[in-house]
Scaffold this motif. Sequence first.
Motif, short mmCIF file in Angstrom:
data_model
loop_
_atom_site.label_atom_id
_atom_site.label_comp_id
_atom_site.label_asym_id
_atom_site.label_seq_id
_atom_site.Cartn_x
_atom_site.Cartn_y
_atom_site.Cartn_z
N LEU A 1 -16.60 -14.89 -6.26
CA LEU A 1 -15.20 -15.26 -6.44
C LEU A 1 -14.27 -14.09 -6.14
N THR A 2 -14.66 -12.89 -6.54
CA THR A 2 -13.84 -11.71 -6.26
C THR A 2 -13.73 -11.46 -4.76
N ALA A 3 -14.84 -11.64 -4.05
CA ALA A 3 -14.82 -11.47 -2.60
C ALA A 3 -13.90 -12.49 -1.94
N LEU A 4 -13.93 -13.73 -2.42
CA LEU A 4 -13.03 -14.75 -1.86
C LEU A 4 -11.58 -14.40 -2.13
N ALA A 5 -11.28 -13.97 -3.35
CA ALA A 5 -9.91 -13.59 -3.69
C ALA A 5 -9.44 -12.43 -2.82
N ARG A 6 -10.28 -11.44 -2.63
CA ARG A 6 -9.91 -10.28 -1.82
C ARG A 6 -9.67 -10.66 -0.36
N SER A 7 -10.37 -11.68 0.11
CA SER A 7 -10.22 -12.07 1.51
C SER A 7 -8.95 -12.87 1.77
N LEU A 8 -8.32 -13.38 0.70
CA LEU A 8 -7.14 -14.22 0.83
C LEU A 8 -5.84 -13.41 0.79
N GLN A 9 -4.83 -13.95 1.44
CA GLN A 9 -3.48 -13.40 1.31
C GLN A 9 -2.98 -13.66 -0.12
N GLY B 1 -32.52 -26.14 -10.61
CA GLY B 1 -32.35 -25.08 -9.63
C GLY B 1 -30.92 -24.60 -9.47
N LEU B 2 -30.00 -25.09 -10.30
CA LEU B 2 -28.59 -24.73 -10.20
C LEU B 2 -28.14 -24.02 -11.48
N HIS B 3 -26.92 -23.48 -11.42
CA HIS B 3 -26.39 -22.71 -12.55
C HIS B 3 -24.96 -23.14 -12.86
N PRO B 4 -24.79 -24.37 -13.35
CA PRO B 4 -23.43 -24.84 -13.67
C PRO B 4 -22.86 -24.12 -14.88
N ILE B 5 -21.54 -24.01 -14.91
CA ILE B 5 -20.83 -23.41 -16.05
C ILE B 5 -19.74 -24.36 -16.48
N GLY B 6 -19.18 -24.11 -17.66
CA GLY B 6 -18.10 -24.93 -18.18
C GLY B 6 -16.75 -24.44 -17.72
N LEU B 7 -15.72 -25.23 -18.02
CA LEU B 7 -14.37 -24.90 -17.57
C LEU B 7 -13.86 -23.60 -18.17
N ALA B 8 -14.16 -23.35 -19.44
CA ALA B 8 -13.70 -22.11 -20.07
C ALA B 8 -14.28 -20.89 -19.37
N ARG B 9 -15.58 -20.96 -19.05
CA ARG B 9 -16.22 -19.84 -18.36
C ARG B 9 -15.69 -19.70 -16.94
N LEU B 10 -15.49 -20.82 -16.25
CA LEU B 10 -14.93 -20.76 -14.90
C LEU B 10 -13.54 -20.11 -14.93
N THR B 11 -12.73 -20.50 -15.90
CA THR B 11 -11.38 -19.92 -16.02
C THR B 11 -11.45 -18.42 -16.21
N SER B 12 -12.36 -17.98 -17.07
CA SER B 12 -12.53 -16.54 -17.30
C SER B 12 -12.94 -15.82 -16.02
N LEU B 13 -13.86 -16.40 -15.27
CA LEU B 13 -14.34 -15.76 -14.05
C LEU B 13 -13.27 -15.71 -12.97
N VAL B 14 -12.57 -16.81 -12.76
CA VAL B 14 -11.57 -16.81 -11.68
C VAL B 14 -10.40 -15.91 -12.01
N ASN B 15 -10.04 -15.83 -13.28
CA ASN B 15 -8.98 -14.90 -13.70
C ASN B 15 -9.41 -13.46 -13.43
N ALA B 16 -10.65 -13.13 -13.77
CA ALA B 16 -11.16 -11.78 -13.54
C ALA B 16 -11.26 -11.47 -12.05
N ALA B 17 -11.47 -12.50 -11.25
CA ALA B 17 -11.61 -12.30 -9.80
C ALA B 17 -10.27 -12.10 -9.10
N GLY B 18 -9.17 -12.52 -9.75
CA GLY B 18 -7.86 -12.36 -9.14
C GLY B 18 -7.12 -13.64 -8.87
N PHE B 19 -7.62 -14.76 -9.41
CA PHE B 19 -6.96 -16.05 -9.27
C PHE B 19 -6.23 -16.44 -10.56
N GLY B 20 -5.29 -17.36 -10.44
CA GLY B 20 -4.69 -17.97 -11.62
C GLY B 20 -5.63 -19.01 -12.20
N ASP B 21 -5.18 -19.72 -13.23
CA ASP B 21 -6.03 -20.73 -13.87
C ASP B 21 -6.37 -21.85 -12.88
#
Length: 221
Positions: free
Chosen positions: A129-137, A182-202
């Motif tokens: 997610l951080t790499a995607l955020a960094r690649s975006l304007q 074989g997958l690693h799903p997460i919940g909305l609260a965890r996704l929100t935490s990760l995307v915020n840390a990566a540089g995205f809004g909610d």
Amino acid sequence: MNSAGYERLQSQVIPGYGSLARLAVALLAVSPAARAGGAEVLVAGCGTGAELVEAVAQRPDWRLTAIDPSEEMLGESRQRLGDQASIDWRQTTAEALVDQPGIAGRFAGALSVLVLQSLPDDGSKLAFLTALARSLQPGAQLVLVDLMQTSLPSLEGQLEAAWGGFQQASGLASQPAQPSQGLHPIGLARLTSLVNAAGFGDPARVFQALGFEGFLLQRRA
């Protein structure tokens, strides 16, 4: 398995799969940055090319960068799309791509459909997610579609049973897959935490079919 067989299997396994690529592209096409003519758009984990087919159809003016770490998947995608001068094909990951010259802050939008779910939450999801955020304007958007954990654990059994019934009704002959096999799903609260840390809004939810959910994420300025 060729791209046609892969797409057919995905449609039998994933509710709403036939609309995911079309919806993802339609959402990004009217986003603040990517709606501009000739916008550069990243397709992260292009697979067999479903999102690319829709992008070429809906926005033939876009300049697309299609990445996938799998040589086989990239080959299937290239064969499906044919000779498209508007597509830059790269066998790489988002994390490796963003460190290449001229990539950081380059893209007006990005698509990531059914990719994050395959990464463990051991730092790999955040790195992606951080790499995607960094690649975006700044202000550009990412459309993210993923298998998610339910916010109501009491419904988990019912959702799993419904998913099995969906697969059987869709004509899947083999034993129905389990939602997180074989997958690693997460919940909305965890996704929100990760995307915020990566540089995205909610994240803003824009799609849901059983456990599969789609979100719009905007890189903070």
